[in-house]
Design a protein around this motif. Structure first.
Motif, short mmCIF file in Angstrom:
data_model
loop_
_atom_site.label_atom_id
_atom_site.label_comp_id
_atom_site.label_asym_id
_atom_site.label_seq_id
_atom_site.Cartn_x
_atom_site.Cartn_y
_atom_site.Cartn_z
N ILE A 227 0.84 -1.20 0.00
CA ILE A 227 0.00 0.00 0.00
C ILE A 227 0.88 1.25 0.00
CG2 ILE A 227 -1.59 1.36 1.42
CD1 ILE A 227 -2.96 -1.26 2.20
N SER A 228 1.99 1.20 0.73
CA SER A 228 2.93 2.32 0.76
C SER A 228 3.55 2.54 -0.62
CB SER A 228 4.03 2.06 1.80
OG SER A 228 4.98 3.10 1.79
N VAL A 229 3.90 1.45 -1.29
CA VAL A 229 4.45 1.54 -2.64
C VAL A 229 3.41 2.15 -3.59
CG1 VAL A 229 5.34 0.25 -4.63
CG2 VAL A 229 6.03 -0.40 -2.31
N GLN A 230 2.17 1.67 -3.49
CA GLN A 230 1.11 2.19 -4.35
C GLN A 230 0.90 3.69 -4.12
OE1 GLN A 230 -1.64 -1.24 -3.22
NE2 GLN A 230 -2.41 -0.73 -5.26
N SER A 231 0.92 4.09 -2.85
CA SER A 231 0.73 5.51 -2.54
C SER A 231 1.83 6.36 -3.15
CB SER A 231 0.69 5.71 -1.02
OG SER A 231 -0.43 5.05 -0.46
N PHE A 232 3.07 5.86 -3.06
CA PHE A 232 4.19 6.60 -3.66
C PHE A 232 4.01 6.72 -5.17
CE2 PHE A 232 8.28 6.61 -5.84
CZ PHE A 232 8.86 7.75 -5.29
N LEU A 233 3.63 5.63 -5.82
CA LEU A 233 3.42 5.66 -7.27
C LEU A 233 2.28 6.61 -7.64
CD1 LEU A 233 3.83 1.86 -8.12
CD2 LEU A 233 5.46 3.71 -8.60
N GLU A 234 1.22 6.62 -6.85
CA GLU A 234 0.08 7.47 -7.14
C GLU A 234 0.43 8.96 -7.01
OE1 GLU A 234 -2.83 5.95 -4.45
OE2 GLU A 234 -2.95 4.03 -5.51
N GLU A 235 1.40 9.27 -6.13
CA GLU A 235 1.80 10.66 -5.91
C GLU A 235 2.91 11.12 -6.85
OE1 GLU A 235 2.88 10.64 -1.81
OE2 GLU A 235 0.85 10.14 -1.14
N ASN A 236 3.56 10.16 -7.53
CA ASN A 236 4.73 10.51 -8.35
C ASN A 236 4.68 9.89 -9.74
OD1 ASN A 236 6.72 11.85 -6.23
ND2 ASN A 236 5.81 10.07 -5.23
N PHE A 237 3.48 9.56 -10.22
CA PHE A 237 3.36 8.81 -11.48
C PHE A 237 3.94 9.55 -12.68
CE2 PHE A 237 -0.53 11.27 -11.07
CZ PHE A 237 -0.62 11.87 -12.33
N GLU A 238 4.02 10.89 -12.60
CA GLU A 238 4.49 11.67 -13.75
C GLU A 238 6.02 11.71 -13.84
OE1 GLU A 238 4.77 14.48 -10.36
OE2 GLU A 238 3.43 12.85 -10.97
N LYS A 239 6.70 11.18 -12.81
CA LYS A 239 8.16 11.19 -12.78
C LYS A 239 8.73 9.90 -13.36
CE LYS A 239 8.05 13.97 -8.54
NZ LYS A 239 8.33 13.97 -7.10
N LYS A 240 10.01 9.93 -13.71
CA LYS A 240 10.68 8.73 -14.17
C LYS A 240 10.97 7.86 -12.95
CE LYS A 240 14.60 7.05 -16.86
NZ LYS A 240 15.80 7.42 -17.67
N LEU A 242 12.34 4.07 -11.65
CA LEU A 242 13.01 2.81 -11.95
C LEU A 242 12.71 1.80 -10.87
CD1 LEU A 242 16.52 4.18 -13.05
CD2 LEU A 242 14.60 3.50 -14.52
N LEU A 243 12.59 0.54 -11.25
CA LEU A 243 12.25 -0.51 -10.29
C LEU A 243 13.28 -0.58 -9.16
CD1 LEU A 243 10.24 -2.80 -9.68
CD2 LEU A 243 11.76 -4.34 -10.95
N ALA A 244 14.55 -0.45 -9.50
CA ALA A 244 15.61 -0.53 -8.48
C ALA A 244 15.45 0.58 -7.45
CB ALA A 244 16.97 -0.45 -9.15
N ASP A 245 15.17 1.79 -7.91
CA ASP A 245 14.98 2.92 -6.99
C ASP A 245 13.74 2.72 -6.13
OD1 ASP A 245 17.20 4.07 -8.15
OD2 ASP A 245 16.03 5.33 -9.52
N LEU A 246 12.68 2.21 -6.73
CA LEU A 246 11.43 1.97 -6.01
C LEU A 246 11.64 0.95 -4.90
CD1 LEU A 246 8.39 2.79 -6.09
CD2 LEU A 246 8.01 0.76 -7.52
N ALA A 247 12.36 -0.12 -5.21
CA ALA A 247 12.64 -1.16 -4.21
C ALA A 247 13.50 -0.60 -3.08
CB ALA A 247 13.32 -2.34 -4.88
N HIS A 248 14.55 0.14 -3.44
CA HIS A 248 15.45 0.72 -2.42
C HIS A 248 14.69 1.67 -1.51
CE1 HIS A 248 19.16 2.16 -0.64
NE2 HIS A 248 18.76 3.42 -0.89
N ARG A 249 13.84 2.50 -2.08
CA ARG A 249 13.08 3.48 -1.29
C ARG A 249 12.21 2.78 -0.25
NH1 ARG A 249 10.84 8.61 -1.39
NH2 ARG A 249 12.16 9.23 -3.14
N HIS A 250 11.71 1.58 -0.56
CA HIS A 250 10.82 0.88 0.34
C HIS A 250 11.49 -0.31 1.04
CE1 HIS A 250 8.04 3.22 -2.17
NE2 HIS A 250 7.29 3.24 -1.09
N ASN A 251 12.84 -0.25 1.08
CA ASN A 251 13.64 -1.22 1.85
C ASN A 251 13.36 -2.67 1.45
OD1 ASN A 251 14.81 0.85 3.53
ND2 ASN A 251 12.81 0.96 4.57
#
Length: 329
Positions: A227-240, A242-251
């Motif tokens: 849910i935290s990942v989804q919320s981040f994506l929903e707030e930043n969908f217009e930005k580039k 990367l899967l690696a950055d997304l995974a790192h951001r959410h530990n």
């Protein structure tokens, strides 16, 4: 061709959606009639329509209108089509109340009737068990509930209408239009179906319901990390992103993120990001006059042609077709 009118029986029940009943009865009853009247031709009704209910009793629809049936479902000895309308009330309550009538749906199916269910009415059809192993669709907003309750049904919630082994299902609330026209074509041919659709000013070319769906339907799970990942994506969908950055951001490792996201949402993080971008693009097409080149930049894309291909694959319409169909004036 069989000259006798075919019989269409609509099964009515407490908390059914009245428009899905009366609308379908009207469309079938006017096949071979409305177009002919407009053009001063002889009318030849193609269908005999009737409304059935448990014990032939009147029933209260979800809009508080009471309908009086022609016949008890128990007394229907033959019908070419049995139509199950939308459940307008609480689905679980209606399924519980309708248990004694399920045997008659199965009986008529065994006798050769086509069984057709609209929207959440597919829950009632699935409750009989005869949809197990068969393709089906339902309202996109209830797809997850349907899958949880009927895991053996091959659900395709993106489709407007499905058909397998004389079992027909239609998607969201007004998809009974598509279902009715399809069945008229099955029994009477393309010309009668086309004439009926045109005389009622119906759009008979819809093939999917994804243009109406929302990515929010993938929020119905309890994994707080996702849910935290989804919320981040929903707030930043217009930005580039990367899967690696997304995974790192959410530990998480990329592999763990992919596994958990797929388990919770039945899609990948990048596919979910695509759906968010498409959904926002739809809103902009509906509410603004932005040129497509500007619009795609606002939702995180740079290449117009690749965005257009993805948009059409997702919604069944090109961006320009979508704007024409859904623009709010």
């Amino acid at each position: 061709m069989n000259e006798r009118p075919f019989t269409v029986t609509v099964f009515g029940f407490e908390q059914a959606l009245a428009s899905a009943i009366t609308g379908a009865l009207d469309v079938f009853a006017f096949a071979g009639v409305s177009w002919q009247r407009i053009h001063s031709l002889p009318t030849v009704p193609k269908f005999k329509v009737q409304l059935a209910s448990a014990h032939g009793q009147p029933f209260l629809c979800s809009n508080q209108v009471t309908l009086t049936p022609h016949i008890a479902i128990e007394d229907v000895s033959h019908t070419d089509i049995l139509l199950i309308p939308t459940i307008g009330g609480n689905i679980d309550d209606v399924l519980a109340d309708a248990q004694p009538q399920l045997v008659h749906i199965k009986r008529l199916h065994k006798m050769g009737a086509d069984i057709a269910a609209n929207c959440t009415g597919t829950f009632l059809l699935a409750e009989t068990g005869i949809l197990n192993g068969k393709v089906a669709t339902t309202h996109w907003g209830y797809a997850e509930k349907f899958t949880e309750q009927f895991p053996h049904v091959l659900l395709h919630p993106e489709k407007m209408v499905t058909e397998q082994d004389a079992l027909y299902c239609a998607g969201g609330g007004m998809a009974w239009i598509d279902l009715s026209i399809l069945l008229i074509e099955r029994y009477c041919g393309h010309q009668i179906a086309s004439d009926t659709a045109k005389s009622h000013v119906l759009d008979s070319s819809r093939t999917n319901q994804t243009a109406y769906a929302s990515s929010r339907q993938r929020r119905f799970h309890t994994d707080k990390d996702i849910i935290s990942v989804q919320s981040f994506l929903e707030e930043n969908f217009e930005k580039k992103i990367l899967l690696a950055d997304l995974a790192h951001r959410h530990n998480m490792t990329e592999r763990t993120l992919m596994r958990k996201f797929k388990s919770a949402c039945d899609t990948t993080p990048l596919q979910y990001l695509q759906s968010l971008r498409i959904e926002h693009a739809r809103k902009l097409l509906e509410t603004t006059a932005l040129p497509l080149e500007n619009l795609i930049n606002k939702v995180g894309y740079e290449d117009t042609s690749s965005f257009t291909r993805l948009f059409k694959k997702t919604t069944g319409l090109s961006p320009s077709q979508y704007r024409i169909k859904f623009k709010r004036h």
